[in-house]
Design an enzyme around this catalytic site. Structure first.
Site, PDB file in Angstrom:
ATOM      1  CE1 TYR B  81      -4.550  -1.253   0.656  1.00  0.00           C
ATOM      2  CE2 TYR B  81      -3.420  -2.730   1.341  1.00  0.00           C
ATOM      3  CZ  TYR B  81      -4.272  -2.772   1.880  1.00  0.00           C
ATOM      4  OH  TYR B  81      -5.559  -3.045   1.076  1.00  0.00           O
ATOM      5  CE1 TYR B 120       0.022  -4.865   4.060  1.00  0.00           C
ATOM      6  CE2 TYR B 120      -2.016  -5.389   4.927  1.00  0.00           C
ATOM      7  CZ  TYR B 120      -0.732  -4.634   5.450  1.00  0.00           C
ATOM      8  OH  TYR B 120      -0.442  -4.024   6.130  1.00  0.00           O
ATOM      9  NE  ARG B 130      -7.711  -9.674   5.249  1.00  0.00           N
ATOM     10  CZ  ARG B 130      -8.414  -8.255   4.924  1.00  0.00           C
ATOM     11  NH1 ARG B 130      -7.935  -7.099   4.469  1.00  0.00           N
ATOM     12  NH2 ARG B 130      -9.819  -9.018   4.217  1.00  0.00           N
ATOM     13  CG  HIS B 133      -8.385  -7.050   0.516  1.00  0.00           C
ATOM     14  ND1 HIS B 133      -7.435  -7.252   0.694  1.00  0.00           N
ATOM     15  CD2 HIS B 133      -8.412  -5.684   0.855  1.00  0.00           C
ATOM     16  CE1 HIS B 133      -6.548  -6.641   1.571  1.00  0.00           C
ATOM     17  NE2 HIS B 133      -7.047  -5.248   1.848  1.00  0.00           N
ATOM     18  CG  HIS B 135      -9.976  -1.504   0.947  1.00  0.00           C
ATOM     19  ND1 HIS B 135     -10.106  -2.250   2.800  1.00  0.00           N
ATOM     20  CD2 HIS B 135      -8.409  -1.951   0.631  1.00  0.00           C
ATOM     21  CE1 HIS B 135      -9.081  -2.547   3.518  1.00  0.00           C
ATOM     22  NE2 HIS B 135      -8.757  -2.515   2.502  1.00  0.00           N
TER      23      HIS B 135
END
Lengths: 204, 215
Positions: B81, B120, B130, B133, B135
């Site tokens: 990120y 991640y 994770r 995905h 958000h």
């Protein structure tokens, strides 16, 4: 067999996660050049907006007493005359210089959020008048579904006493958790997620 | 530490909940829904699997929600990120910011072009990852419809071992967050498509209050 009630089901909520700022307030996290400004940042009013200017300050505090430094808070409120700037507002037209919505990430060091706004007017519900209030929506890492609450004003004792929503709260000792403390032009509203003084949250 | 211990207090929708901010299409810049280029240097593009994500925002009656603001954010192809508090060792992509937004059309339809995010790792259990995905943050027409959720990708084995996914106790509900591969909207030699519909609440309004725009 009867006919099935085939309504769709609401998409389940998931946490906003620790990096919610990337999508909702990129400039705040240092990503410049894509959006000119972060949506919902800055004062909610302009020079022409009607109403009394106030500052709302607060923190979102976890069960250990620690302020959340990764929360995102949004507010939604009526204008000075109690009208919402929304297509679903059917009673009349809101102040065109007041959108009524703001968004603020908690400060990454102190956890404080700040909104420069106006004091909302009273909005009717079911034949009665609600006391002036601001609706808040809180998301963060560790919160699986956005929390909805309201802030009322400490200088509106009489209106608060007849508010139909505050009157639904059976445990009267919890009502003060929804009252922002007004001193001068500043209203302070800390939100306690858990524990002794836990803020009232609504299923709306 | 972050979940209330007391029950939520139920509230029938007052004007404060059935109204909500509605944003104009004019706030959207030309490339806000194209994450492959919206942060890239001129003439360059983000690295990774090119995908289109598209679908409709609906209410529980199946009516498209028009004018809904949809914001989204994600990691890059390697699971990294672009955030100052992020320390994962996978590198940033200099041409990928990882966020965008769009407003649904009159039928509730939205779409954006992006890079498929990577899985991640995160400090929860000793070895938690994770699933890939994206958000999503959605505004319907009423503040009661305000929703943040996550979209997952069909066939990802990490979905079923993720503690955040498993905060949803119902397997059928989890499946509603998994976007299927959509070959009919895939563009040959360019990008693959995933379809992701989002349902906002709206069924609880009483019959005579029902309006096309929902609440």
């Amino acid at each position: 067999m009867v006919q099935p009630l085939n309504y769709l089901k609401e998409s389940p909520s998931q946490t906003a996660g620790p990096y919610v700022h990337i999508g909702c307030t990129p400039n705040f996290t240092g990503i410049h050049g894509v959006y000119e400004t972060d949506l919902g940042s800055g004062p909610l009013y302009n020079d022409k907006t009607r109403g009394e200017r106030i500052t709302i300050r607060g923190r979102v505090i976890d069960g250990s007493g620690t302020p959340l430094r990764d929360a995102l808070i949004e507010i939604w409120q009526a204008d000075a005359d109690g009208f919402y700037n929304s297509p679903s507002e059917t009673r009349g037209k809101a102040d065109p210089n007041f959108f009524g919505w703001g968004r603020c990430p908690a400060d990454m060091a102190t956890g404080e959020f700040v909104f420069e706004t106006i004091k909302p007017g009273r909005v009717p519900h079911a034949g009665r008048l609600m006391a002036p209030h601001v609706t808040l929506w809180i998301v963060a890492r560790g919160i699986n579904i956005g929390l909805q609450t309201r802030m009322y004003f400490s200088d509106e004792e009489a209106a608060n006493a007849e508010d139909p929503v505050l009157n639904r709260i059976e445990h009267r000792v919890r009502v003060p958790t929804l009252i922002g403390k007004r001193e001068g032009d500043t209203v302070t509203f800390d939100i306690y997620l858990q524990g002794e003084n836990e803020t009232v949250f609504f299923d709306i | 530490m972050r979940s209330p211990q007391r029950a939520l207090i139920s509230l029938e929708g007052t004007k404060s909940e059935i109204t909500g901010p509605v944003f104009g299409h004019n706030m959207i810049n030309e490339f806000d829904n194209d994450l492959i280029v919206n942060y890239a240097k001129p003439g360059e593009m983000a690295i990774g699997q090119r995908i289109l994500v598209h679908g409709r925002v609906l209410d529980e009656r199946g009516v498209g929600v028009d004018g809904a603001l949809v914001e989204f954010w994600q990691a890059n192809a390697g699971g990294r990120y672009r955030h100052k508090k992020e320390t994962y060792l996978a590198p940033l992509d200099p041409n990928f910011g990882g966020f965008g937004r769009c407003i649904t059309d009159e039928n509730g339809y939205y779409w954006f072009r992006t890079i498929k995010p990577g899985p991640y790792p995160w400090p929860n259990g000793v070895n938690d990852w994770r699933p890939a995905h994206i958000h999503f943050s959605i505004f319907g027409h009423g503040f009661a419809q305000r929703l943040i959720t996550q979209m997952y990708f069909e066939g990802d084995p990490l979905i079923w071992i993720c503690p955040i996914v498993k905060t949803i106790p119902d397997e059928e509900a989890i499946k509603r967050l998994v976007a299927p591969l959509d070959m009919s909207n895939t563009i040959p030699m360019d990008l693959r498509a995933y379809k992701f519909d989002i349902v906002l609440r709206g069924r609880r309004s009483t019959f005579f209050e029902n309006r096309k725009e929902g609440n």
